[in-house]
Design a protein around this motif. Structure first.
Motif, PDB file in Angstrom:
ATOM      1  N   GLY A   1      47.354  -8.590  32.036  1.00 21.42           N
ATOM      2  CA  GLY A   1      46.277  -7.655  31.989  1.00 21.42           C
ATOM      3  C   GLY A   1      46.069  -7.219  30.704  1.00 21.42           C
ATOM      4  O   GLY A   1      45.592  -5.997  30.449  1.00 21.42           O
ATOM      5  N   SER A   2      46.466  -7.968  29.530  1.00 22.12           N
ATOM      6  CA  SER A   2      46.606  -7.661  28.039  1.00 22.12           C
ATOM      7  C   SER A   2      45.523  -8.259  27.439  1.00 22.12           C
ATOM      8  O   SER A   2      44.697  -9.093  27.745  1.00 22.12           O
ATOM      9  CB  SER A   2      47.778  -7.237  27.504  1.00 22.12           C
ATOM     10  N   GLY A   3      45.308  -7.991  26.145  1.00 19.76           N
ATOM     11  CA  GLY A   3      44.588  -8.530  25.057  1.00 19.76           C
ATOM     12  C   GLY A   3      42.928  -8.036  25.210  1.00 19.76           C
ATOM     13  O   GLY A   3      42.637  -6.829  25.723  1.00 19.76           O
ATOM     14  N   THR A   4      42.157  -8.745  25.133  1.00 21.91           N
ATOM     15  CA  THR A   4      40.478  -8.475  25.308  1.00 21.91           C
ATOM     16  C   THR A   4      40.029  -8.663  26.744  1.00 21.91           C
ATOM     17  O   THR A   4      40.372  -9.578  27.434  1.00 21.91           O
ATOM     18  CB  THR A   4      39.731  -9.490  24.458  1.00 21.91           C
ATOM     19  N   LYS A   5      39.437  -7.643  27.266  1.00 26.75           N
ATOM     20  CA  LYS A   5      38.590  -7.491  28.409  1.00 26.75           C
ATOM     21  C   LYS A   5      37.278  -8.386  28.582  1.00 26.75           C
ATOM     22  O   LYS A   5      36.748  -8.175  27.663  1.00 26.75           O
ATOM     23  CB  LYS A   5      38.556  -6.098  29.036  1.00 26.75           C
ATOM     24  N   ILE A   6      37.230  -9.363  29.232  1.00 24.27           N
ATOM     25  CA  ILE A   6      36.387 -10.375  29.519  1.00 24.27           C
ATOM     26  C   ILE A   6      35.261  -9.843  30.410  1.00 24.27           C
ATOM     27  O   ILE A   6      35.418 -10.001  31.596  1.00 24.27           O
ATOM     28  CB  ILE A   6      36.902 -11.726  29.629  1.00 24.27           C
ATOM     29  N   GLY A   7      34.117  -9.473  29.941  1.00 25.72           N
ATOM     30  CA  GLY A   7      32.891  -9.329  30.721  1.00 25.72           C
ATOM     31  C   GLY A   7      33.151  -8.096  31.530  1.00 25.72           C
ATOM     32  O   GLY A   7      34.237  -7.385  31.430  1.00 25.72           O
ATOM     33  N   ASP A   8      32.275  -7.993  32.450  1.00 24.33           N
ATOM     34  CA  ASP A   8      32.263  -6.806  33.575  1.00 24.33           C
ATOM     35  C   ASP A   8      33.073  -7.379  34.743  1.00 24.33           C
ATOM     36  O   ASP A   8      33.446  -8.497  35.158  1.00 24.33           O
ATOM     37  CB  ASP A   8      30.857  -6.572  34.040  1.00 24.33           C
ATOM     38  N   ASP A   9      33.625  -6.390  35.387  1.00 18.52           N
ATOM     39  CA  ASP A   9      34.491  -6.453  36.635  1.00 18.52           C
ATOM     40  C   ASP A   9      33.413  -7.219  37.583  1.00 18.52           C
ATOM     41  O   ASP A   9      32.331  -6.869  37.679  1.00 18.52           O
ATOM     42  CB  ASP A   9      34.860  -5.217  37.206  1.00 18.52           C
ATOM     43  N   PHE A  10      34.103  -8.161  38.355  1.00 18.37           N
ATOM     44  CA  PHE A  10      33.312  -8.881  39.551  1.00 18.37           C
ATOM     45  C   PHE A  10      33.818  -7.827  40.762  1.00 18.37           C
ATOM     46  O   PHE A  10      34.731  -7.682  41.260  1.00 18.37           O
ATOM     47  CB  PHE A  10      33.921 -10.149  39.676  1.00 18.37           C
ATOM     48  N   ASP A  11      32.722  -7.486  41.663  1.00 19.14           N
ATOM     49  CA  ASP A  11      33.053  -6.654  42.882  1.00 19.14           C
ATOM     50  C   ASP A  11      32.570  -7.662  44.028  1.00 19.14           C
ATOM     51  O   ASP A  11      31.452  -8.264  43.945  1.00 19.14           O
ATOM     52  CB  ASP A  11      32.221  -5.332  42.885  1.00 19.14           C
ATOM     53  N   GLY A  12      33.316  -7.679  45.057  1.00 21.01           N
ATOM     54  CA  GLY A  12      33.001  -8.442  46.241  1.00 21.01           C
ATOM     55  C   GLY A  12      33.478  -7.664  47.621  1.00 21.01           C
ATOM     56  O   GLY A  12      34.045  -6.738  47.413  1.00 21.01           O
ATOM     57  N   VAL A  13      33.044  -8.189  48.880  1.00 18.34           N
ATOM     58  CA  VAL A  13      33.147  -7.510  49.808  1.00 18.34           C
ATOM     59  C   VAL A  13      33.822  -8.835  50.779  1.00 18.34           C
ATOM     60  O   VAL A  13      32.746  -9.917  51.059  1.00 18.34           O
ATOM     61  CB  VAL A  13      31.688  -6.947  50.712  1.00 18.34           C
ATOM     62  N   ALA A  14      34.819  -8.853  51.229  1.00 13.45           N
ATOM     63  CA  ALA A  14      35.327 -10.116  52.018  1.00 13.45           C
ATOM     64  C   ALA A  14      35.121  -9.896  53.458  1.00 13.45           C
ATOM     65  O   ALA A  14      34.633  -9.123  54.050  1.00 13.45           O
ATOM     66  CB  ALA A  14      37.068 -10.007  52.108  1.00 13.45           C
ATOM     67  N   ALA A  15      34.591 -11.158  54.090  1.00 14.09           N
ATOM     68  CA  ALA A  15      34.220 -11.124  55.526  1.00 14.09           C
ATOM     69  C   ALA A  15      35.396 -11.122  56.476  1.00 14.09           C
ATOM     70  O   ALA A  15      36.494 -11.469  56.042  1.00 14.09           O
ATOM     71  CB  ALA A  15      33.667 -12.512  55.621  1.00 14.09           C
ATOM     72  N   ASP A  16      35.219 -10.531  57.539  1.00 10.87           N
ATOM     73  CA  ASP A  16      36.353 -10.517  58.734  1.00 10.87           C
ATOM     74  C   ASP A  16      36.318 -11.656  59.379  1.00 10.87           C
ATOM     75  O   ASP A  16      35.944 -11.950  60.320  1.00 10.87           O
ATOM     76  CB  ASP A  16      35.850  -9.482  59.805  1.00 10.87           C
ATOM     77  N   SER A  17      37.084 -12.545  58.545  1.00  6.64           N
ATOM     78  CA  SER A  17      37.221 -13.940  59.116  1.00  6.64           C
ATOM     79  C   SER A  17      38.416 -14.665  58.602  1.00  6.64           C
ATOM     80  O   SER A  17      39.053 -14.370  57.373  1.00  6.64           O
ATOM     81  CB  SER A  17      36.162 -14.828  58.578  1.00  6.64           C
ATOM     82  N   PHE A  18      39.105 -15.827  59.117  1.00  6.67           N
ATOM     83  CA  PHE A  18      40.246 -16.330  58.715  1.00  6.67           C
ATOM     84  C   PHE A  18      39.840 -17.528  58.008  1.00  6.67           C
ATOM     85  O   PHE A  18      40.401 -18.131  56.982  1.00  6.67           O
ATOM     86  CB  PHE A  18      41.025 -17.000  59.672  1.00  6.67           C
ATOM     87  N   SER A  19      38.540 -17.816  57.716  1.00  4.51           N
ATOM     88  CA  SER A  19      38.014 -19.132  57.009  1.00  4.51           C
ATOM     89  C   SER A  19      37.695 -18.832  55.466  1.00  4.51           C
ATOM     90  O   SER A  19      37.909 -17.470  55.173  1.00  4.51           O
ATOM     91  CB  SER A  19      36.631 -19.149  57.626  1.00  4.51           C
ATOM     92  N   GLU A  20      38.249 -19.946  54.724  1.00  2.00           N
ATOM     93  CA  GLU A  20      37.884 -19.827  53.307  1.00  2.00           C
ATOM     94  C   GLU A  20      36.662 -19.270  52.982  1.00  2.00           C
ATOM     95  O   GLU A  20      35.763 -19.491  53.301  1.00  2.00           O
ATOM     96  CB  GLU A  20      38.158 -21.122  52.837  1.00  2.00           C
ATOM     97  N   GLN A  21      36.896 -18.064  51.968  1.00  2.00           N
ATOM     98  CA  GLN A  21      35.814 -17.560  51.206  1.00  2.00           C
ATOM     99  C   GLN A  21      35.422 -17.842  49.885  1.00  2.00           C
ATOM    100  O   GLN A  21      36.541 -17.746  49.188  1.00  2.00           O
ATOM    101  CB  GLN A  21      35.542 -16.062  51.786  1.00  2.00           C
TER     102      GLN A  21
END
Length: 228
Positions: A136-156
């Motif tokens: 987590g060092s060096g240059t920060k690249i772009g904006d943070d990505f925000d997500g909401v995970a589904a209530d599921s075992f399946s690959e997302q």
């Protein structure tokens, strides 16, 4: 000596320049088609994961399973994480990559949520920050990505609006979960990964530039001859 008229010369120029540009694209980016692959611990692309020792019961829970390459539903395929007594969310993990990547999306194999188990240990809201160097060092690249995970075992799969280029580490922050967890603040995620490809080597990029420059130079020389 072969003599051609102006129209013939122009056709030759166009053909040669097109060939040069095609060669440049092929030489510079042929790696892209073969290098695209899932970036995760199972194929060695994610080399390590750290949590700073702040968020889990040491010796009891195993966050390293986030990159062990397993994606099944069995208990031994899960990464078990917990907040220490007296601390609260979020859980923050740093994942180091084996080289610099262009990352296109995030892949998550979640654990059970509230609809599958009353304990709701599975991840819900998360964010990802991208960095040019390890840990987590060096240059920060772009904006943070925000997500909401589904209530599921399946690959997302969570697609980024645009690729993050030159990434060698990511900081994954798990902000909320679907329930209180199996034990006090005890939560599980099975696996994480990314889809992307290695950043092209400098020599590859330079080779493409040389080929394009050669094509442009050759076009100018032939154009001059054609006007004489």
């Amino acid at each position: 000596m072969i003599c051609t008229n102006k129209r013939q010369n122009q056709a030759i120029i166009t053909s040669l320049v097109s060939s040069a540009c095609l060669a440049a694209l092929t030489f510079g980016f042929s790696e892209k088609a073969s290098a695209a692959a899932t970036v995760w611990g199972g194929n060695g692309a994610i080399t390590s994961i750290t949590d700073g020792g702040n968020y889990r019961y040491e010796g009891r829970l195993n966050s390293s399973r986030l990159i062990n390459g397993l994606t099944g539903n069995a208990a031994n395929n899960n990464a078990y994480m917990s907040v220490r007594a007296g601390q609260s969310l979020p859980l923050e993990f740093t994942l180091n990559l084996d080289q610099s990547y262009i990352l296109e999306d995030f892949v998550l194999w979640n654990d059970r949520g509230g609809s599958q188990n009353a304990l709701g240990d599975g991840l819900r809201e998360f964010s990802i920050a991208f960095y040019s160097e390890e840990d987590g060092s060096g240059t920060k690249i772009g904006d943070d990505f925000d997500g909401v995970a589904a209530d599921s075992f399946s690959e997302q799969t969570f697609n980024f609006d645009s690729p993050y280029i030159g990434v060698q580490s990511v900081v994954l922050t798990m902000n909320t979960f679907y329930g209180p967890g199996g034990q006090p603040n005890f939560h599980q995620v099975r696996e994480v990964g990314f889809n992307g490809e290695p950043v092209p080597e400098p020599l590859t990029i330079m080779g493409a530039g040389v080929a394009i420059a050669f094509g442009a130079s050759f076009k100018r020389k032939l154009a001059k001859k054609a006007t004489k």
